[in-house]
Scaffold this motif. Structure first.
Motif, PDB file in Angstrom:
ATOM      1  N   GLU A 289      12.885   4.763  -7.257  1.00  0.00           N
ATOM      2  CA  GLU A 289      13.710   3.670  -6.752  1.00  0.00           C
ATOM      3  C   GLU A 289      12.892   2.603  -6.035  1.00  0.00           C
ATOM      4  O   GLU A 289      13.451   1.607  -5.563  1.00  0.00           O
ATOM      5  CB  GLU A 289      14.776   4.222  -5.788  1.00  0.00           C
ATOM      6  CG  GLU A 289      15.695   5.252  -6.398  1.00  0.00           C
ATOM      7  CD  GLU A 289      16.697   4.666  -7.364  1.00  0.00           C
ATOM      8  OE1 GLU A 289      16.821   3.426  -7.393  1.00  0.00           O
ATOM      9  OE2 GLU A 289      17.350   5.444  -8.083  1.00  0.00           O
ATOM     10  N   ALA A 290      11.574   2.805  -5.903  1.00  0.00           N
ATOM     11  CA  ALA A 290      10.724   1.878  -5.152  1.00  0.00           C
ATOM     12  C   ALA A 290      11.314   1.635  -3.764  1.00  0.00           C
ATOM     13  O   ALA A 290      11.639   0.517  -3.383  1.00  0.00           O
ATOM     14  CB  ALA A 290      10.533   0.557  -5.888  1.00  0.00           C
ATOM     15  N   ALA A 291      11.441   2.719  -3.008  1.00  0.00           N
ATOM     16  CA  ALA A 291      12.078   2.662  -1.701  1.00  0.00           C
ATOM     17  C   ALA A 291      11.203   3.380  -0.680  1.00  0.00           C
ATOM     18  O   ALA A 291      10.133   3.908  -0.987  1.00  0.00           O
ATOM     19  CB  ALA A 291      13.470   3.288  -1.760  1.00  0.00           C
ATOM     20  N   TRP A 292      11.685   3.386   0.551  1.00  0.00           N
ATOM     21  CA  TRP A 292      10.989   4.096   1.622  1.00  0.00           C
ATOM     22  C   TRP A 292      11.281   5.586   1.535  1.00  0.00           C
ATOM     23  O   TRP A 292      12.390   6.018   1.198  1.00  0.00           O
ATOM     24  CB  TRP A 292      11.439   3.570   2.977  1.00  0.00           C
ATOM     25  CG  TRP A 292      10.987   4.403   4.142  1.00  0.00           C
ATOM     26  CD1 TRP A 292      11.752   5.130   4.999  1.00  0.00           C
ATOM     27  CD2 TRP A 292       9.627   4.604   4.570  1.00  0.00           C
ATOM     28  NE1 TRP A 292      10.978   5.757   5.934  1.00  0.00           N
ATOM     29  CE2 TRP A 292       9.656   5.454   5.693  1.00  0.00           C
ATOM     30  CE3 TRP A 292       8.396   4.147   4.105  1.00  0.00           C
ATOM     31  CZ2 TRP A 292       8.511   5.849   6.371  1.00  0.00           C
ATOM     32  CZ3 TRP A 292       7.258   4.550   4.768  1.00  0.00           C
ATOM     33  CH2 TRP A 292       7.314   5.381   5.881  1.00  0.00           C
ATOM     34  N   ASP A 293      10.266   6.384   1.830  1.00  0.00           N
ATOM     35  CA  ASP A 293      10.426   7.832   1.928  1.00  0.00           C
ATOM     36  C   ASP A 293       9.648   8.298   3.146  1.00  0.00           C
ATOM     37  O   ASP A 293       8.454   7.992   3.271  1.00  0.00           O
ATOM     38  CB  ASP A 293       9.900   8.520   0.669  1.00  0.00           C
ATOM     39  CG  ASP A 293      10.298   9.990   0.609  1.00  0.00           C
ATOM     40  OD1 ASP A 293      10.049  10.701   1.602  1.00  0.00           O
ATOM     41  OD2 ASP A 293      10.834  10.434  -0.421  1.00  0.00           O
ATOM     42  N   PRO A 294      10.293   9.025   4.061  1.00  0.00           N
ATOM     43  CA  PRO A 294       9.599   9.484   5.268  1.00  0.00           C
ATOM     44  C   PRO A 294       8.374  10.347   4.985  1.00  0.00           C
ATOM     45  O   PRO A 294       7.545  10.536   5.876  1.00  0.00           O
ATOM     46  CB  PRO A 294      10.678  10.276   6.012  1.00  0.00           C
ATOM     47  CG  PRO A 294      11.969   9.723   5.535  1.00  0.00           C
ATOM     48  CD  PRO A 294      11.723   9.369   4.089  1.00  0.00           C
ATOM     49  N   SER A 295       8.239  10.854   3.750  1.00  0.00           N
ATOM     50  CA  SER A 295       7.058  11.650   3.419  1.00  0.00           C
ATOM     51  C   SER A 295       5.779  10.824   3.506  1.00  0.00           C
ATOM     52  O   SER A 295       4.679  11.382   3.598  1.00  0.00           O
ATOM     53  CB  SER A 295       7.189  12.245   2.012  1.00  0.00           C
ATOM     54  OG  SER A 295       7.210  11.216   1.027  1.00  0.00           O
ATOM     55  N   LEU A 296       5.897   9.500   3.486  1.00  0.00           N
ATOM     56  CA  LEU A 296       4.731   8.619   3.603  1.00  0.00           C
ATOM     57  C   LEU A 296       4.316   8.382   5.054  1.00  0.00           C
ATOM     58  O   LEU A 296       3.245   7.820   5.303  1.00  0.00           O
ATOM     59  CB  LEU A 296       5.026   7.258   2.960  1.00  0.00           C
ATOM     60  CG  LEU A 296       5.184   7.203   1.447  1.00  0.00           C
ATOM     61  CD1 LEU A 296       5.604   5.792   1.026  1.00  0.00           C
ATOM     62  CD2 LEU A 296       3.895   7.604   0.747  1.00  0.00           C
ATOM     63  N   GLU A 297       5.142   8.773   6.003  1.00  0.00           N
ATOM     64  CA  GLU A 297       4.958   8.372   7.395  1.00  0.00           C
ATOM     65  C   GLU A 297       3.582   8.735   7.955  1.00  0.00           C
ATOM     66  O   GLU A 297       2.864   7.870   8.482  1.00  0.00           O
ATOM     67  CB  GLU A 297       6.057   9.001   8.264  1.00  0.00           C
ATOM     68  CG  GLU A 297       5.947   8.730   9.740  1.00  0.00           C
ATOM     69  CD  GLU A 297       6.446   7.349  10.158  1.00  0.00           C
ATOM     70  OE1 GLU A 297       6.285   6.989  11.339  1.00  0.00           O
ATOM     71  OE2 GLU A 297       7.010   6.634   9.292  1.00  0.00           O
ATOM     72  N   GLU A 298       3.202   9.990   7.875  1.00  0.00           N
ATOM     73  CA  GLU A 298       1.947  10.414   8.501  1.00  0.00           C
ATOM     74  C   GLU A 298       0.740   9.771   7.826  1.00  0.00           C
ATOM     75  O   GLU A 298      -0.226   9.385   8.489  1.00  0.00           O
ATOM     76  CB  GLU A 298       1.829  11.942   8.489  1.00  0.00           C
ATOM     77  CG  GLU A 298       2.850  12.644   9.371  1.00  0.00           C
ATOM     78  CD  GLU A 298       2.811  12.134  10.809  1.00  0.00           C
ATOM     79  OE1 GLU A 298       1.694  11.977  11.361  1.00  0.00           O
ATOM     80  OE2 GLU A 298       3.878  11.900  11.380  1.00  0.00           O
ATOM     81  N   PHE A 299       0.794   9.650   6.502  1.00  0.00           N
ATOM     82  CA  PHE A 299      -0.304   8.987   5.803  1.00  0.00           C
ATOM     83  C   PHE A 299      -0.416   7.536   6.234  1.00  0.00           C
ATOM     84  O   PHE A 299      -1.519   7.038   6.492  1.00  0.00           O
ATOM     85  CB  PHE A 299      -0.088   9.082   4.292  1.00  0.00           C
ATOM     86  CG  PHE A 299      -1.057   8.232   3.496  1.00  0.00           C
ATOM     87  CD1 PHE A 299      -2.406   8.534   3.497  1.00  0.00           C
ATOM     88  CD2 PHE A 299      -0.615   7.133   2.787  1.00  0.00           C
ATOM     89  CE1 PHE A 299      -3.314   7.747   2.776  1.00  0.00           C
ATOM     90  CE2 PHE A 299      -1.499   6.346   2.068  1.00  0.00           C
ATOM     91  CZ  PHE A 299      -2.851   6.656   2.058  1.00  0.00           C
TER      92      PHE A 299
END
Length: 341
Positions: free
Chosen positions: A323-333
């Motif tokens: 969906e080309a959206a935000w995902d909290p899995s990217l947060e720490e990176f």
């Protein structure tokens, strides 16, 4: 410090239960990595002039980048709308001025101005908007596209002027951006192409006595290992492929004659560029924005983002998934990205 943006379409067309919307906004509001959120514009989407105020009222930290087309309302009305919203937002607002590449989408809202004329109109539009924000005395404007008299706003933007973001690859886009953009938004390209575009815009902005910042839009597929990242990317590729013909995913049509789309499609002759720049989704989605991706381990993608930063990229607009959206899995990176960059 490098800024990080993401994009969201906060209300889907058929969404009436707001539970999912509230969950997405809560995730964005809790993010310590994301600085701004692009709220896009399309003639078929829920209107972002309604969703952006809702986002601001629902959240404490989310800073919307409100996409806007110069052809949908008068410049003085837009100046007043943004000034009012920026005061209510206490300075959290920016705008992404979208001149528009799809004639079909513009015609849905009755905008039949030829593409060759749209950047001239946009330049005049922003001339009026900025004057409305700054003029202490009432002013008249009689130009090629707009005629207004006795313009004077009682409410000025909280920030003095709302930051203007824009993008585009044509000569007209570069001229417009060099004159009016505070930040020039670039679609994802390999390093060499990105440097070429930065140098081109920077040269014209310098001639006009202006400094320019740049952002780069990329979809990220990152994991502990390259294999895991590629597995995630291939799964999304298959999902998008299987959905062709259903209208589930927005894609650019052949009628989109924008230079940006042409450049994006030219990259699809090779699937992989540089170290981890991938165009598999770009090909499937017809060059649609935010479809170019970086795929690889955390270390590999971080090194590539550093290379872009060294070219002069000041911000990254990052999304992920189908969906080309935000995902909290990217947060720490992304927190690590901000620390390193």
């Amino acid at each position: 410090m490098t800024e990080l943006f993401t994009a969201t379409q906060p209300l889907t067309g058929g969404e009436t239960d707001l539970t999912g919307l509230h969950h997405r906004l809560d995730e964005l509001d809790e993010s310590r990595a994301i600085d701004r959120v692009l709220v896009g514009y399309s003639s078929i989407w829920p209107h972002n002039h309604a969703t952006a105020p809702y986002i601001l009222g629902r959240t404490q930290r989310v800073a919307p980048i409100l996409a806007h087309r110069p052809g949908v309302m008068a410049p003085t009305l837009f100046a007043r709308y943004l000034a009012t919203l920026d005061v209510l937002a206490q300075g959290r607002l920016a705008t992404n001025v979208v001149v528009g590449g799809s004639d079909k989408d513009l015609m849905r809202e009755g905008d039949d101005l030829p593409k060759a004329d749209r950047y001239r109109r946009a330049t005049e539009y922003l001339d009026v908007v900025r004057q409305a924000w700054t003029s202490e005395e009432p002013f008249d404007h009689h130009g090629e596209f707009f005629d207004v008299d006795a313009v004077h706003l009682q409410t000025r933007p909280f920030q003095g002027q709302v930051p203007v973001f824009m993008g585009g690859e044509s000569d007209d886009a570069v001229e417009f951006g060099a004159r009016h953009a505070d930040l020039y938004m670039l679609w994802g390209e390999p390093l060499a192409g990105t440097k070429e575009r930065i140098d081109r815009v920077h040269a014209r902005a310098t001639e006009l006595g202006r400094k320019m910042k740049f952002s780069l839009s990329l979809r990220l597929f990152v994991a502990d290992t390259d294999d895991a990242a590629w597995a995630a990317a291939r799964a999304v590729e298959q999902e998008v492929h299987d959905a062709q013909g259903t209208g589930r995913f927005l894609r650019s049509s052949k009628g989109d004659t924008s230079v940006g789309r042409q450049r994006a499609m030219a990259l699809t002759d090779d699937e992989l560029h540089d170290d981890c720049f991938w165009t598999g989704l770009t090909k499937l989605l017809g060059g649609f924005a935010n479809s170019q991706a970086l795929v690889g381990s955390y270390d590999r993608v971080l090194a590539t983002l550093k290379a872009y930063s060294e070219l002069g990229i000041d911000a990254f607009l990052v999304t992920t998934g189908s969906e080309a959206a935000w995902d909290p899995s990217l947060e720490e990176f992304l927190l690590q990205v901000k620390k390193e960059l």
